[in-house]
Design an enzyme around this catalytic site. Sequence first.
Site, PDB file in Angstrom:
ATOM      1  N   ASP A  82       2.988 -19.428  40.490  1.00 53.88           N
ATOM      2  CA  ASP A  82       3.982 -19.545  41.653  1.00 53.88           C
ATOM      3  C   ASP A  82       4.058 -21.247  41.287  1.00 53.88           C
ATOM      4  O   ASP A  82       3.144 -22.404  41.469  1.00 53.88           O
ATOM      5  CB  ASP A  82       2.823 -19.200  42.719  1.00 53.88           C
ATOM      6  N   LYS A 125      10.377 -12.760  44.285  1.00 54.99           N
ATOM      7  CA  LYS A 125       8.974 -11.886  43.571  1.00 54.99           C
ATOM      8  C   LYS A 125       8.753 -10.789  45.694  1.00 54.99           C
ATOM      9  O   LYS A 125       9.351 -11.759  46.922  1.00 54.99           O
ATOM     10  CB  LYS A 125       8.193 -13.271  44.146  1.00 54.99           C
ATOM     11  N   ASN A 148       9.519 -18.006  43.809  1.00 52.24           N
ATOM     12  CA  ASN A 148      10.977 -17.690  45.335  1.00 52.24           C
ATOM     13  C   ASN A 148      11.826 -19.115  46.184  1.00 52.24           C
ATOM     14  O   ASN A 148      11.102 -19.819  46.459  1.00 52.24           O
ATOM     15  CB  ASN A 148      10.625 -17.059  45.744  1.00 52.24           C
ATOM     16  N   ASP A 197       2.985 -26.746  50.404  1.00 54.27           N
ATOM     17  CA  ASP A 197       3.453 -25.340  51.448  1.00 54.27           C
ATOM     18  C   ASP A 197       3.843 -26.008  52.794  1.00 54.27           C
ATOM     19  O   ASP A 197       3.277 -26.400  53.630  1.00 54.27           O
ATOM     20  CB  ASP A 197       2.751 -24.105  51.230  1.00 54.27           C
ATOM     21  N   ASP A 215       5.019 -23.562  45.355  1.00 58.55           N
ATOM     22  CA  ASP A 215       4.684 -23.941  46.700  1.00 58.55           C
ATOM     23  C   ASP A 215       3.350 -23.333  47.010  1.00 58.55           C
ATOM     24  O   ASP A 215       3.443 -22.021  47.138  1.00 58.55           O
ATOM     25  CB  ASP A 215       5.928 -23.659  47.642  1.00 58.55           C
TER      26      ASP A 215
END
EC number: 3.1.3.-
Length: 185
Positions: free
Chosen positions: A11, A105, A55, A19, A13
């Site tokens: 993934d 996701k 995402n 993030d 972030d």
Amino acid sequence: MNSTERLIILDRDGVINQDSDHYIKSLAEWIPYPQAISAMGRLSQAGWTLCVATNQSGIARGYYGEAALKQMHQRLHDLVHAEGGDIAHIVYCPHGPDDNCNCRKPLPGLLREIRDRLGLSGLEGSWMVGDSLRDLQAGEQMGCHNVLVRTGKGSYTEQKGELPAGAAVFDDLASFAHWLLKTHP
């Protein structure tokens, strides 16, 4: 080992970069974790194939466009390359949570895209590294070994206690890489 056992899907972030609850909207806001970038270089040099599945609903929400995302991903490629590594493929879902896509996701569409792009028959035995339950759920559906990192939203995810069976937990991507390179050289 077969090729899926040497594949790590990350993934973005919260795993590779900081993030934000306000979304990462520009290259200036994209702040990588230095230890994650160097870990990606070490993993790549050791023969691991690295891919990113992320995402990016901020596109659907109108917070930023695909050009800004492309700049962030180019910077990621450049940083990992400077550490002697390579990212085989980056896939992203530009849709919002209510768009009924098959790629966001926890659905496994992004991971299927990686599988197809790499010409693999499946992802069993590969590794999915994320900071949220939805990352691990996508990995679980594709037969991946699941790893939660405590960076980003990972500590919160761990505290909720809803991890898939067998999920491993590490402080960050660097500690996972250290463990993996010792146990799966």
